[in-house]
Design an enzyme around this catalytic site. Sequence first.
Site, PDB file in Angstrom:
ATOM      1  N   GLU A 113      42.140  -1.288  71.442  1.00 18.88           N
ATOM      2  CA  GLU A 113      41.903  -1.812  72.798  1.00 18.88           C
ATOM      3  C   GLU A 113      42.335  -0.856  73.918  1.00 18.88           C
ATOM      4  OE1 GLU A 113      43.932  -5.548  73.179  1.00 18.88           O
ATOM      5  OE2 GLU A 113      45.770  -4.809  72.281  1.00 18.88           O
ATOM      6  N   HIS A 133      38.285 -19.486  37.464  1.00 25.36           N
ATOM      7  CA  HIS A 133      37.742 -18.178  37.829  1.00 25.36           C
ATOM      8  C   HIS A 133      37.546 -17.949  39.313  1.00 25.36           C
ATOM      9  CE1 HIS A 133      37.315 -17.794  33.537  1.00 25.36           C
ATOM     10  NE2 HIS A 133      37.139 -16.501  33.736  1.00 25.36           N
ATOM     11  N   ILE A 169      51.533  -8.299  64.951  1.00 29.17           N
ATOM     12  CA  ILE A 169      50.320  -7.836  64.268  1.00 29.17           C
ATOM     13  C   ILE A 169      50.101  -6.338  64.482  1.00 29.17           C
ATOM     14  CG2 ILE A 169      49.180 -10.094  64.404  1.00 29.17           C
ATOM     15  CD1 ILE A 169      47.322  -8.832  66.561  1.00 29.17           C
ATOM     16  N   ASN A 221      53.804  -1.917  65.639  1.00 27.82           N
ATOM     17  CA  ASN A 221      54.196  -0.845  66.566  1.00 27.82           C
ATOM     18  C   ASN A 221      55.693  -0.844  66.849  1.00 27.82           C
ATOM     19  OD1 ASN A 221      54.264  -3.255  67.925  1.00 27.82           O
ATOM     20  ND2 ASN A 221      53.434  -2.464  69.837  1.00 27.82           N
ATOM     21  N   GLU A 233      49.161 -20.264  33.570  1.00 25.77           N
ATOM     22  CA  GLU A 233      48.445 -20.634  32.342  1.00 25.77           C
ATOM     23  C   GLU A 233      49.203 -20.222  31.073  1.00 25.77           C
ATOM     24  OE1 GLU A 233      45.265 -16.887  32.491  1.00 25.77           O
ATOM     25  OE2 GLU A 233      44.719 -18.713  31.436  1.00 25.77           O
ATOM     26  N   GLY A 290      47.244 -16.150  34.578  1.00 25.34           N
ATOM     27  CA  GLY A 290      48.405 -15.323  34.232  1.00 25.34           C
ATOM     28  C   GLY A 290      48.864 -15.638  32.820  1.00 25.34           C
ATOM     29  N   ASP A 309      46.259  -3.220  30.711  1.00 26.20           N
ATOM     30  CA  ASP A 309      47.051  -2.447  29.756  1.00 26.20           C
ATOM     31  C   ASP A 309      46.240  -2.060  28.524  1.00 26.20           C
ATOM     32  OD1 ASP A 309      46.944  -5.163  29.129  1.00 26.20           O
ATOM     33  OD2 ASP A 309      48.741  -5.053  27.886  1.00 26.20           O
ATOM     34  N   ARG A 349      47.868 -35.629  40.451  1.00 25.52           N
ATOM     35  CA  ARG A 349      46.526 -35.081  40.234  1.00 25.52           C
ATOM     36  C   ARG A 349      46.657 -33.647  39.737  1.00 25.52           C
ATOM     37  NH1 ARG A 349      42.990 -39.081  42.695  1.00 25.52           N
ATOM     38  NH2 ARG A 349      44.488 -40.783  42.634  1.00 25.52           N
ATOM     39  N   ASP A 376      46.707 -10.188  37.621  1.00 29.53           N
ATOM     40  CA  ASP A 376      48.013 -10.730  37.209  1.00 29.53           C
ATOM     41  C   ASP A 376      49.221 -10.003  37.801  1.00 29.53           C
ATOM     42  OD1 ASP A 376      46.663 -12.497  35.675  1.00 29.53           O
ATOM     43  OD2 ASP A 376      46.968 -11.469  33.771  1.00 29.53           O
TER      44      ASP A 376
HETATM   45  P1  ATP Z   1      43.029  -7.527  31.147  1.00 30.35           P
HETATM   46  O1  ATP Z   1      43.985  -7.922  30.068  1.00 30.35           O
HETATM   47  O2  ATP Z   1      43.660  -7.431  32.498  1.00 30.35           O
HETATM   48  O3  ATP Z   1      41.775  -8.314  31.144  1.00 30.35           O
HETATM   49  P2  ATP Z   1      42.798  -5.181  29.554  1.00 30.35           P
HETATM   50  O4  ATP Z   1      42.327  -3.804  29.864  1.00 30.35           O
HETATM   51  O5  ATP Z   1      44.205  -5.298  29.081  1.00 30.35           O
HETATM   52  O6  ATP Z   1      42.533  -6.042  30.848  1.00 30.35           O
HETATM   53  P3  ATP Z   1      41.727  -5.697  26.940  1.00 30.35           P
HETATM   54  O7  ATP Z   1      40.758  -6.712  26.472  1.00 30.35           O
HETATM   55  O8  ATP Z   1      43.072  -5.667  26.307  1.00 30.35           O
HETATM   56  O9  ATP Z   1      41.820  -5.872  28.516  1.00 30.35           O
HETATM   57  O10 ATP Z   1      41.102  -4.234  26.744  1.00 30.35           O
HETATM   58  C1  ATP Z   1      39.825  -3.915  27.240  1.00 30.35           C
HETATM   59  C2  ATP Z   1      39.119  -2.984  26.293  1.00 30.35           C
HETATM   60  O11 ATP Z   1      39.897  -1.801  26.125  1.00 30.35           O
HETATM   61  C3  ATP Z   1      38.969  -3.531  24.876  1.00 30.35           C
HETATM   62  O12 ATP Z   1      37.839  -4.357  24.769  1.00 30.35           O
HETATM   63  C4  ATP Z   1      38.831  -2.274  24.089  1.00 30.35           C
HETATM   64  O13 ATP Z   1      37.517  -1.775  24.162  1.00 30.35           O
HETATM   65  C5  ATP Z   1      39.762  -1.322  24.795  1.00 30.35           C
HETATM   66  N1  ATP Z   1      41.074  -1.351  24.112  1.00 30.35           N
HETATM   67  C6  ATP Z   1      42.078  -2.178  24.341  1.00 30.35           C
HETATM   68  N2  ATP Z   1      43.119  -1.922  23.529  1.00 30.35           N
HETATM   69  C7  ATP Z   1      42.743  -0.891  22.771  1.00 30.35           C
HETATM   70  C8  ATP Z   1      43.350  -0.153  21.715  1.00 30.35           C
HETATM   71  N3  ATP Z   1      44.587  -0.403  21.291  1.00 30.35           N
HETATM   72  N4  ATP Z   1      42.645   0.835  21.150  1.00 30.35           N
HETATM   73  C9  ATP Z   1      41.406   1.132  21.565  1.00 30.35           C
HETATM   74  N5  ATP Z   1      40.781   0.478  22.546  1.00 30.35           N
HETATM   75  C10 ATP Z   1      41.422  -0.526  23.129  1.00 30.35           C
HETATM   76 MG    MG Z   2      45.633  -6.931  29.130  1.00 32.40          MG
END
Ligand code: ATP
Ligand code: MG
Length: 830
Positions: free
Chosen positions: A663, A329, A564, A567, A296, A241, A151, A323, A198
């Site tokens: 096949e 990652h 699988i 069809n 998380e 997440g 986003d 546990r 996510d």
């Molecule tokens: P994820 O959250 O899935 O890792 P993301 O795209 O949401 O991915 P962010 O760190 O929010 O990750 O954004 C990635 C890059 O996008 C930022 O480092 C920045 O360069 C750019 N960016 C994010 N938000 C803005 C904003 N509001 N204005 C300008 N650039 C932005």
């Molecule tokens: Mg994000």
Amino acid sequence: MTLTPTTIINDGEGDNVKGNKNINKHESRLDEKKDLLCERLENKTHCIAKRMAVLTSGGDSSGMNPAIRSFARQAMLKGAKVFAVREGYNGLVNDSIVPLNWGSVAGIISRGGTIIGTARSTEFRTREGRKKAVFNLVKNRIDNLLVIGGDGSLTGANLLRTEWCSLLKELVDDGKLSLDVMEHFPMLSIAGIVGSIDNDMCGTDLTVGADTATRRILEAIDSILSTAVSHQRSFVIEVMGRNCGWLALASGVATGADYILIPESPPEDGWEQTMADNLEKGRLSGRRCSLVIVSEGAIDRQGKPITSAYVRQFLEDKGHDARITILGHVQRGGTPTFLDRYIATRMGIDAANYFYDSTAEQLNQPVLIGMSGMDTIRSPLMECVQKTQSIASLIKERRFNEVVDVRGGMFKEFYEIFIACSNLHRRKVESKGMGVLILHSGGPSPGMNPCVRAFTRLGIDHGYTMYGCFNGFGGLALGEIEQLQWMTVNGWSVMGGAELGTNRSIPNDSNIEDIIATLERYKINAILMFGGFNGYLGIAKLYEYREKYQQLKRISIIGAPGTIANNVPGTNISIGSDTSLNNTLDALDKIKQSAVASRRLFVVEVMGAHCGYLAAMSSLTSGAERSYIMEKGITLNTLTKDLDMFVERFKREHRIGLIIKSELASNTYSTHFIYSLFKEEGKHLFDVRESILGHLQQGGSPSAIDRIFSTRLMNHYYQFLEKDLKEHGHLQMNGCIGFIDGGIHYTSMPDMIEEMSDKFRRPRSQWWMDLVETSQNISVFPLDDPSSTNFDCSSNLSEQDRPIKKSDISSPTSYSQKTFDPNVNPQFTL
Ligand code: ATP
Ligand code: MG
């Protein structure tokens, strides 16, 4: 007018810039030019040679590479020049923009991560940084940008788009660009693809990377469960997440976890004791292990984080041998699953089509390319981003009741399914006094056991009495029936194969009366057949017998897709095909690697009986140059042409070729025949190997999608039954249920029968047929490489770039930043 790099770009040191003091005067002129350009685009009187760039930004996700590949190749096929921006927005700010050609995206479809690098750019967040980005885009004459990210990245892209004109004006003001340049770049078109593990974005059923991450989680949990059961341990698993609990939810449904903690639905106060009591309840009913999955970003109702360490400590204090495993990652990495390759490939192609085929007005509206079912959809980018971001605010404001609703239909549904199927939920429900029976028919398919588990638990939850029939219709005639209790199906959500057994028998004159006797003995009101084409023939036959045996009219007979081969009628996908395709891709990846040392063409045979779905889909997602399927047939002419095609390509630097054959694609031209023909004709130029994948395609633990979708299908089955009961007072539905256009639909028995082709044992129409050609187009290296041709197209932009050299190509390996030499790329064509 013709623009050249020297006249359009001024690095700020010279003074050959016109109009830098008179911006305002030229604003209206700019608008006029913009209109003119729009008009030209609209009328298509000029073929504008497009220049497009792709970047990946934010956290990486598996599937970004297949999206880059399909976007680049589709755009090249359309005649565009394609560039990659390295390291996210940093590459725009620092002018790390490199041209791509056909070979530079070869061999990446099976690689996790992103070959062009991703980053979080602080500089791009500033206006100054974005000004540099505009300058560098214009310098490279790029005005179409595909952003693959989360986003944040998509918000950044939209900001760049909205500031485009004002930043251009500032650049002119600063003396960096001439005013004429502005006229040629009136706007920046943006398309977004959500790359995120996510699955946290509105506007798409699935984000690129979520399925692979779920696979990684399931691999870990399945392994952990076997040791947990042995020691009767309780495991607390933490999954990724931050604001979105999809991974915890999907893996909770897919593994039959006891308890999940997700940010969207914080537990009521005192949840710790409820959780412990419920785990105890599960143990008392016979479970030998307990599983709690913590997202998380999990929080309590006061917004305080719930950590996995806290959960473990609480359980330990209650006497559990608890546990903890924090998956971290590993969830991000690894080779993309079939579904991630599929959606990424489709989205990449659609992004290129959007830039190429849209009107100027459409190009002015940034789009998010998402998936609805197995098809791509385009939605207004910022609406999706804003809706998604509103969830974080709702969580912050603790308006939890609204969060699950905003997240969307599928999330809410799975949440309800999880609650209904989990051990904790078990409640006393008034019996309806109605028996519902499940049986399988056809070949075994991964997903059969999770389906029976969901069928049983959801059915008990609705007040039905549940029965399982062993060994298909034959077993029904012999009365091989067992009542299914809640704990009968414990642990079935992770199991491959079919505990109830399956075979290909169908009701016939000699056993129909025995079948009816069994149904009456157990007071069965509804039969659910979960299986393949034979099963559908079986229920159609049973339906036909209603004319002669009135007793059958009191019984609802429904088919559900569990094969699988994909069809069967009344559905776009069948449960089992996803696992099978993942098995196939695992094998193909290994087969392709074995060609590193020589020039080799592989002819690989896959299953699917008369239906080419598995061949077509594995071709699309492995990069095979050809797929041979029964629907299209094989002729000597096609074989000769294909032989010529491979000969031409192997004469160049190609090292590997791949043909996938279904096949039963041809009665005459067998896999071995094709292998022999190509081997003989291609000798001295390339070696040919034949491989029949066989039953490995049917086995193994069901994939995440097959587990959760079989559960979803069962949830809808009961919704249909409830509706039927409500409307008619008894069960009378007859037909089949399946996945159509992203939803689950019911097809009546006459329509189902109409849709089946008995001769070819597959549906009469198949939605995926067009993809066979698409797959071929983006996989076969064009001899006249479109990325290296001039594409003047009477554009008034001059083509004075340096020609794309192979050394321009970004490294195909994420581990090396060295210049890439495609001559040593063993998978040049795929
Ligand atoms: P994820 O959250 O899935 O890792 P993301 O795209 O949401 O991915 P962010 O760190 O929010 O990750 O954004 C990635 C890059 O996008 C930022 O480092 C920045 O360069 C750019 N960016 C994010 N938000 C803005 C904003 N509001 N204005 C300008 N650039 C932005
Ligand atoms: Mg994000």
